[in-house]
Motif scaffolding. Structure first.
Motif, PDB file in Angstrom:
ATOM      1  N   ARG A  81       0.833  -1.203   0.000  1.00 36.43           N
ATOM      2  CA  ARG A  81       0.000   0.000   0.000  1.00 36.43           C
ATOM      3  C   ARG A  81       0.869   1.254   0.000  1.00 36.43           C
ATOM      4  NH1 ARG A  81      -2.918  -1.872   3.266  1.00 36.43           N
ATOM      5  NH2 ARG A  81      -4.346  -2.768   1.804  1.00 36.43           N
ATOM      6  N   LYS A  82       1.926   1.268   0.815  1.00 33.19           N
ATOM      7  CA  LYS A  82       2.826   2.423   0.846  1.00 33.19           C
ATOM      8  C   LYS A  82       3.509   2.602  -0.505  1.00 33.19           C
ATOM      9  CE  LYS A  82       4.121   2.329   5.731  1.00 33.19           C
ATOM     10  NZ  LYS A  82       5.246   2.072   6.660  1.00 33.19           N
ATOM     11  N   ALA A  83       3.953   1.510  -1.121  1.00 34.96           N
ATOM     12  CA  ALA A  83       4.641   1.600  -2.414  1.00 34.96           C
ATOM     13  C   ALA A  83       3.709   2.146  -3.490  1.00 34.96           C
ATOM     14  CB  ALA A  83       5.165   0.231  -2.815  1.00 34.96           C
ATOM     15  N   THR A  84       2.438   1.794  -3.426  1.00 31.36           N
ATOM     16  CA  THR A  84       1.469   2.291  -4.396  1.00 31.36           C
ATOM     17  C   THR A  84       1.169   3.765  -4.162  1.00 31.36           C
ATOM     18  OG1 THR A  84       0.466   0.103  -4.485  1.00 31.36           O
ATOM     19  CG2 THR A  84      -0.827   1.906  -5.360  1.00 31.36           C
ATOM     20  N   ASP A  85       1.058   4.167  -2.894  1.00 38.79           N
ATOM     21  CA  ASP A  85       0.718   5.553  -2.559  1.00 38.79           C
ATOM     22  C   ASP A  85       1.900   6.499  -2.716  1.00 38.79           C
ATOM     23  OD1 ASP A  85      -1.791   4.642  -1.968  1.00 38.79           O
ATOM     24  OD2 ASP A  85      -1.485   4.624   0.207  1.00 38.79           O
ATOM     25  N   GLN A  86       3.104   6.017  -2.413  1.00 37.69           N
ATOM     26  CA  GLN A  86       4.301   6.865  -2.433  1.00 37.69           C
ATOM     27  C   GLN A  86       5.263   6.338  -3.501  1.00 37.69           C
ATOM     28  OE1 GLN A  86       5.805   6.646   1.544  1.00 37.69           O
ATOM     29  NE2 GLN A  86       3.858   7.240   2.456  1.00 37.69           N
ATOM     30  N   VAL A  87       4.949   6.588  -4.742  1.00 37.41           N
ATOM     31  CA  VAL A  87       5.697   6.027  -5.867  1.00 37.41           C
ATOM     32  C   VAL A  87       7.140   6.521  -5.923  1.00 37.41           C
ATOM     33  CG1 VAL A  87       5.726   5.817  -8.382  1.00 37.41           C
ATOM     34  CG2 VAL A  87       3.571   5.784  -7.171  1.00 37.41           C
ATOM     35  N   THR A  88       7.391   7.748  -5.517  1.00 43.28           N
ATOM     36  CA  THR A  88       8.735   8.319  -5.644  1.00 43.28           C
ATOM     37  C   THR A  88       9.658   7.971  -4.475  1.00 43.28           C
ATOM     38  OG1 THR A  88       7.989  10.363  -4.592  1.00 43.28           O
ATOM     39  CG2 THR A  88       7.889  10.247  -7.011  1.00 43.28           C
ATOM     40  N   THR A  89       9.148   7.340  -3.437  1.00 43.99           N
ATOM     41  CA  THR A  89       9.966   7.003  -2.266  1.00 43.99           C
ATOM     42  C   THR A  89      10.763   5.734  -2.539  1.00 43.99           C
ATOM     43  OG1 THR A  89       8.218   7.921  -0.878  1.00 43.99           O
ATOM     44  CG2 THR A  89       9.878   6.572   0.207  1.00 43.99           C
ATOM     45  N   ARG A  90      12.003   5.724  -2.089  1.00 47.52           N
ATOM     46  CA  ARG A  90      12.866   4.556  -2.270  1.00 47.52           C
ATOM     47  C   ARG A  90      12.327   3.375  -1.458  1.00 47.52           C
ATOM     48  NH1 ARG A  90      18.740   7.214  -1.333  1.00 47.52           N
ATOM     49  NH2 ARG A  90      18.631   8.715  -3.019  1.00 47.52           N
ATOM     50  N   PRO A  91      12.495   2.152  -1.972  1.00 44.56           N
ATOM     51  CA  PRO A  91      11.988   0.973  -1.256  1.00 44.56           C
ATOM     52  C   PRO A  91      12.570   0.802   0.146  1.00 44.56           C
ATOM     53  CG  PRO A  91      12.486   0.414  -3.516  1.00 44.56           C
ATOM     54  CD  PRO A  91      12.960   1.807  -3.309  1.00 44.56           C
ATOM     55  N   LEU A  92      13.866   1.074   0.306  1.00 47.38           N
ATOM     56  CA  LEU A  92      14.479   0.922   1.625  1.00 47.38           C
ATOM     57  C   LEU A  92      13.854   1.868   2.636  1.00 47.38           C
ATOM     58  CD1 LEU A  92      16.583  -0.510   3.317  1.00 47.38           C
ATOM     59  CD2 LEU A  92      18.229   1.238   2.657  1.00 47.38           C
ATOM     60  N   LYS A  93      13.507   3.065   2.201  1.00 45.43           N
ATOM     61  CA  LYS A  93      12.873   4.037   3.109  1.00 45.43           C
ATOM     62  C   LYS A  93      11.477   3.558   3.515  1.00 45.43           C
ATOM     63  CE  LYS A  93      12.550   8.857   3.951  1.00 45.43           C
ATOM     64  NZ  LYS A  93      13.210  10.097   3.665  1.00 45.43           N
ATOM     65  N   LEU A  94      10.747   2.899   2.607  1.00 43.02           N
ATOM     66  CA  LEU A  94       9.429   2.352   2.952  1.00 43.02           C
ATOM     67  C   LEU A  94       9.543   1.282   4.026  1.00 43.02           C
ATOM     68  CD1 LEU A  94       7.782   1.957  -0.563  1.00 43.02           C
ATOM     69  CD2 LEU A  94       7.264   3.680   1.152  1.00 43.02           C
ATOM     70  N   ILE A  95      10.573   0.452   3.917  1.00 42.75           N
ATOM     71  CA  ILE A  95      10.735  -0.656   4.862  1.00 42.75           C
ATOM     72  C   ILE A  95      11.141  -0.153   6.233  1.00 42.75           C
ATOM     73  CG2 ILE A  95      12.165  -2.693   5.363  1.00 42.75           C
ATOM     74  CD1 ILE A  95      12.242  -3.150   2.304  1.00 42.75           C
ATOM     75  N   THR A  96      12.004   0.854   6.290  1.00 44.05           N
ATOM     76  CA  THR A  96      12.481   1.332   7.590  1.00 44.05           C
ATOM     77  C   THR A  96      11.488   2.222   8.308  1.00 44.05           C
ATOM     78  OG1 THR A  96      13.638   3.181   6.522  1.00 44.05           O
ATOM     79  CG2 THR A  96      14.903   1.171   6.940  1.00 44.05           C
TER      80      THR A  96
END
Length: 97
Positions: A81-96
């Motif tokens: 859900r975060k990856a879909t909503d925040q497309v420009t954010t790096r994956p590592l930042k989503l996980i942390t």
């Protein structure tokens, strides 16, 4: 209802997790909210008040084993859900976060 964990399904629908079993919101009436097990062949369900704080009626007779990877499913769904909503954010930042 402190024993419950609130989560969202892959489709963004509300879920409640109790003792490694997932329940989906079934119907809302003046008596309360009816929740059913997410396994379609299972008849386990319960009724709680509208504020989801008081358990009014319950039938916790599951005809299947509890899922052992509920926490992983919750984390994966929230990351998707975060990856879909925040497309420009790096994956590592989503996980942390």
């Amino acid at each position: 209802m402190d024993r419950f964990t609130k989560a969202l399904s892959e489709k963004g629908k509300p879920l409640l997790v109790l003792d490694e079993f997932k329940f989906r919101k079934c119907t809302i009436s003046k008596n309360g909210i009816k929740w059913r097990c997410t396994i379609k062949s299972c008849t386990s369900n319960f009724l709680c008040d509208v504020s989801e704080t008081v358990l009014l009626k319950s039938n916790f007779d599951h005809n299947h084993e509890a899922s052992s990877n509920i926490n992983r499913q919750i984390v994966v769904n929230s990351l998707k859900r975060k990856a879909t909503d925040q497309v420009t954010t790096r994956p590592l930042k989503l996980i942390t976060n």
